[in-house]
Design a protein around this motif. Sequence first.
Motif, short mmCIF file in Angstrom:
data_model
loop_
_atom_site.label_atom_id
_atom_site.label_comp_id
_atom_site.label_asym_id
_atom_site.label_seq_id
_atom_site.Cartn_x
_atom_site.Cartn_y
_atom_site.Cartn_z
N GLY A 79 0.67 -1.26 -0.15
CA GLY A 79 -0.01 0.08 0.01
C GLY A 79 0.70 0.99 0.09
N PHE A 80 1.75 1.17 0.87
CA PHE A 80 3.03 2.44 0.98
C PHE A 80 3.43 2.49 -0.50
CE2 PHE A 80 7.10 3.87 1.49
CZ PHE A 80 6.81 5.16 1.86
N VAL A 81 3.92 1.56 -1.01
CA VAL A 81 4.80 1.51 -2.09
C VAL A 81 3.92 2.10 -3.40
CG1 VAL A 81 5.97 0.25 -4.13
CG2 VAL A 81 6.49 -0.03 -1.76
N GLN A 82 2.60 1.63 -3.55
CA GLN A 82 1.66 2.00 -4.56
C GLN A 82 1.44 3.60 -4.40
OE1 GLN A 82 -1.03 -1.15 -5.94
NE2 GLN A 82 -0.67 -1.48 -3.77
N MET A 83 1.31 3.96 -3.18
CA MET A 83 0.64 5.38 -2.89
C MET A 83 2.21 6.18 -3.12
SD MET A 83 -1.13 4.98 1.01
CE MET A 83 -1.16 6.70 1.18
N ALA A 84 3.29 5.85 -2.92
CA ALA A 84 4.56 6.50 -3.35
C ALA A 84 4.74 6.78 -4.80
CB ALA A 84 5.80 5.88 -2.62
N LEU A 85 4.41 5.50 -5.40
CA LEU A 85 4.46 5.71 -6.92
C LEU A 85 3.53 6.50 -7.36
CD1 LEU A 85 4.91 1.77 -7.57
CD2 LEU A 85 6.61 3.59 -7.88
N VAL A 86 2.23 6.66 -7.06
CA VAL A 86 1.25 7.62 -7.39
C VAL A 86 1.84 8.96 -7.05
CG1 VAL A 86 -0.91 8.54 -7.04
CG2 VAL A 86 -0.77 6.16 -7.08
N ARG A 87 2.47 9.43 -5.87
CA ARG A 87 2.89 10.57 -5.61
C ARG A 87 3.88 10.85 -6.49
NH1 ARG A 87 2.18 14.14 -1.31
NH2 ARG A 87 4.05 15.34 -0.70
N LEU A 88 4.98 10.05 -6.85
CA LEU A 88 5.99 10.37 -7.77
C LEU A 88 5.43 10.51 -9.30
CD1 LEU A 88 8.42 8.07 -5.98
CD2 LEU A 88 8.56 10.49 -5.92
#
Length: 184
Positions: A79-88
């Motif tokens: 969940g964190f990695v996917q949220m980070a990928l969206v943010r980036l």
Amino acid sequence: MIAYLLGLGAGGALLWWYYEQTIDNINSAEGMDSDVLDTSTAAAVAGELASAIGWPYWYGQGTPATPWSQGSRGVDCSGFVQMALVRLGRLASSAPDRSAAGLAAVSDPIDVGLQEPGDMAYYPGHVAIVVGDPDVDGHSAVMSADGHATTTGNVAGECVKVHGTARYRGDFVCYMRLKPGVGL
């Protein structure tokens, strides 16, 4: 090394925390070369994700559609990695929610030393996001939500944190990058 770590501007918040945690022996920088955040890309990625440090680990929480502002309620590793990928800007918020293995299935492996900030580090049942440039051994600093499948928030030490190398776990498999056309 202290002056370098504290003087990066955009990545300063992340690196200040990282330095403090290292001094307190909560997080290890063993093997981390001072050049791992040497490029503007690494500093920018670190700066974009710094506000997530300390978010509680919460198994099953966080998806590409979860707003960054809600991450403090708890996230698991994928969940964190996917949220980070969206943010980036590397993943659309409308992308399907995927587990660590699901992310690996839609990613290409990357040779050690060729990973870039914003790529992922894969482990059996776990995933982290690369925030640093390759060090002298070819590995990078990573950020991950660390916890257990039974954790549902606010357990000491189970949270989003920075690790000086993707080898912080002995079961590191590979670095990976979303396949073209998967993210956006």
